[in-house]
Design an enzyme around this catalytic site. Structure first.
Site, PDB file in Angstrom:
ATOM      1  N   GLY A   7     -11.821  55.440  86.525  1.00 17.46           N
ATOM      2  CA  GLY A   7     -12.158  55.059  84.951  1.00 17.46           C
ATOM      3  C   GLY A   7     -11.002  54.591  84.428  1.00 17.46           C
ATOM      4  O   GLY A   7     -11.027  55.660  83.201  1.00 17.46           O
ATOM      5  N   GLY A   9      -9.976  52.862  81.747  1.00 13.47           N
ATOM      6  CA  GLY A   9     -10.137  51.443  80.901  1.00 13.47           C
ATOM      7  C   GLY A   9      -9.408  52.261  79.366  1.00 13.47           C
ATOM      8  O   GLY A   9      -8.851  53.102  79.827  1.00 13.47           O
ATOM      9  N   ALA A  10      -9.931  52.494  78.291  1.00 11.92           N
ATOM     10  CA  ALA A  10      -9.939  52.588  77.527  1.00 11.92           C
ATOM     11  C   ALA A  10      -8.273  53.683  77.382  1.00 11.92           C
ATOM     12  O   ALA A  10      -7.155  54.357  77.610  1.00 11.92           O
ATOM     13  CB  ALA A  10      -9.897  52.055  76.055  1.00 11.92           C
ATOM     14  N   GLY A  12      -8.938  56.300  80.488  1.00 12.94           N
ATOM     15  CA  GLY A  12      -8.440  56.842  80.541  1.00 12.94           C
ATOM     16  C   GLY A  12      -7.070  56.778  81.232  1.00 12.94           C
ATOM     17  O   GLY A  12      -6.236  56.882  81.630  1.00 12.94           O
ATOM     18  N   ASN A 104     -18.659  60.777  78.230  1.00 10.97           N
ATOM     19  CA  ASN A 104     -19.449  61.030  77.029  1.00 10.97           C
ATOM     20  C   ASN A 104     -20.759  60.957  77.719  1.00 10.97           C
ATOM     21  O   ASN A 104     -21.126  60.187  78.993  1.00 10.97           O
ATOM     22  CB  ASN A 104     -19.714  59.830  76.046  1.00 10.97           C
ATOM     23  CG  ASN A 104     -18.068  60.204  75.539  1.00 10.97           C
ATOM     24  OD1 ASN A 104     -17.661  60.823  75.265  1.00 10.97           O
ATOM     25  ND2 ASN A 104     -17.756  58.933  75.115  1.00 10.97           N
ATOM     26  N   LYS A 183     -20.184  67.440  71.446  1.00 12.70           N
ATOM     27  CA  LYS A 183     -19.699  65.883  71.473  1.00 12.70           C
ATOM     28  C   LYS A 183     -20.715  65.158  71.735  1.00 12.70           C
ATOM     29  O   LYS A 183     -21.056  63.647  70.951  1.00 12.70           O
ATOM     30  CB  LYS A 183     -19.504  65.939  72.957  1.00 12.70           C
ATOM     31  CG  LYS A 183     -18.175  64.724  72.842  1.00 12.70           C
ATOM     32  CD  LYS A 183     -17.163  64.201  71.944  1.00 12.70           C
ATOM     33  CE  LYS A 183     -17.027  62.731  71.790  1.00 12.70           C
ATOM     34  NZ  LYS A 183     -16.172  63.268  73.568  1.00 12.70           N
ATOM     35  N   SER A 256     -16.193  53.213  72.277  1.00  9.68           N
ATOM     36  CA  SER A 256     -16.527  52.703  73.314  1.00  9.68           C
ATOM     37  C   SER A 256     -17.847  51.909  73.573  1.00  9.68           C
ATOM     38  O   SER A 256     -17.571  51.142  73.835  1.00  9.68           O
ATOM     39  CB  SER A 256     -16.351  54.131  74.289  1.00  9.68           C
ATOM     40  OG  SER A 256     -17.562  54.864  73.869  1.00  9.68           O
ATOM     41  N   GLU A 268     -24.120  52.954  77.059  1.00  9.25           N
ATOM     42  CA  GLU A 268     -24.147  54.815  77.837  1.00  9.25           C
ATOM     43  C   GLU A 268     -25.080  55.076  76.888  1.00  9.25           C
ATOM     44  O   GLU A 268     -25.624  56.463  76.501  1.00  9.25           O
ATOM     45  CB  GLU A 268     -23.110  55.960  77.004  1.00  9.25           C
ATOM     46  CG  GLU A 268     -22.015  55.211  78.198  1.00  9.25           C
ATOM     47  CD  GLU A 268     -21.175  56.156  78.137  1.00  9.25           C
ATOM     48  OE1 GLU A 268     -20.444  57.158  79.214  1.00  9.25           O
ATOM     49  OE2 GLU A 268     -20.053  56.042  77.005  1.00  9.25           O
TER      50      GLU A 268
END
Length: 317
Positions: A7, A9-10, A12, A104, A183, A256, A268
């Site tokens: 993963g 992405g931003a 990662g 998340n 979280k 995200s 998500e």
């Protein structure tokens, strides 16, 4: 340490850069062809808080292309895609591989237990943020931290030391499930409300009734937490939210979920507010605020996907 980030992405990519700078051998795994191509051909561009940009060269490939053995695999894929990712990378998971999930949402540990031995699993939560500007480019904002815990009988010391060499501010937790709910509480406020209000985190903080809405959502989460035996400390979650809205922390960040909505992706939400709403139904109680937020985000997904499809049709014509 040899580390794969599933993963890329931003977030990662940000974690990968920090680990590489600390001397670790990092490989990214992702499924977005344009992102992989941009990084492979031109490097990863990181735009920083001070306005400067730097380029980093980290190998990134698809799950089918990656090979070899890794000491640690950090899972930062979206929760709805976690099961598929674990299937796709099973050929690089050995009995000695540790897997740390930082995605998340709720339910990640249960998914991982279907694929690997419990003694290989580390679970954590992170307050680090990052924004994907375009394929091959991210924008970083503020600082962050990570809390993690061994789910089975595994020594996490080496992993903690490796991540702290990269200044990721990692601490071991004795109750990561509570931290994950904490979280998830933050995300169930900031992620959907910034989408619905079309705001970054700092702008959300200026909303006159923003904190009232936050409390409405969190009070319902605490109600279901009590029934599940999870301590949900609303005061501590609100303290973190108040801290995150400051520009020097994560105030300038678009969560995200906001980024996914703008990209026409599914979010998500079913693993945040929707997850809590579902738990409420299982216990025979209603969580009206979380349920409404979930329905509104799904509606927003449909609207943005339709807009993007129309733009694509216009472009093709």
């Amino acid at each position: 340490m040899k580390i794969a980030i599933a993963g890329f992405g931003a977030l990662g990519a940000r974690v990968g850069v920090m680990l590489q700078q600390a001397g670790h051998e990092v490989t990214g795994i992702d499924g977005w062809a344009a992102h992989i191509a941009a990084i492979t051909n031109d490097g990863l561009t990181v735009r920083q808080d001070d306005g400067t940009s730097k380029k980093f060269f980290i190998p990134v490939m698809t799950a089918k292309e990656i090979d070899g053995q890794f000491d640690l695999i950090i899972l930062l894929t979206k929760t709805p895609q976690l099961d598929t990712m674990l299937i796709d990378i099973k050929h690089i998971i050995t009995k000695n591989t540790k897997l740390l999930v930082l995605s998340n949402g709720l339910g990640n540990i249960e998914v991982m237990e279907r694929h690997v031995n419990r003694n290989q699993i580390l679970a954590g939560v992170t307050l680090w943020t990052s924004e994907l500007v375009k394929p091959g480019e991210i924008r970083t904002t503020g600082s962050g931290s990570i809390k993690l815990q061994s789910i089975g009988n595994v020594d996490a010391t080496a992993v903690v030391d490796a991540l702290n060499q990269a200044e990721l501010n990692v601490t071991l937790s004795q109750n990561v499930i509570e931290a994950i709910w904490h979280k998830a509480g933050i995300n169930s406020v900031l992620n959907p409300l910034t989408v619905l209000l079309d705001a970054n985190i700092a702008e959300f903080g200026t909303a006159g009734n923003g904190m009232d809405l936050s409390l409405n959502i969190l009070e319902e989460i605490k109600k279901i937490g009590d029934l599940e035996g999870i301590n949900v400390n609303i005061n501590e979650i609100m303290k973190d939210i108040v801290s995150l809205v400051r520009p020097e922390n994560a105030g300038n960040h678009y969560p995200s979920m906001y980024q996914d909505i703008k990209a026409g992706k599914r979010t998500e939400i079913d693993f945040l507010n929707g997850y809590f709403s579902k738990l409420g139904s299982e216990h025979g109680i209603e969580l009206p605020f979380n349920s409404l937020v979930t329905r509104l985000i799904h509606a927003k997904e449909d609207i943005e996907r339709t807009k993007l499809a129309k733009k694509q049709e216009t472009f093709e014509i």
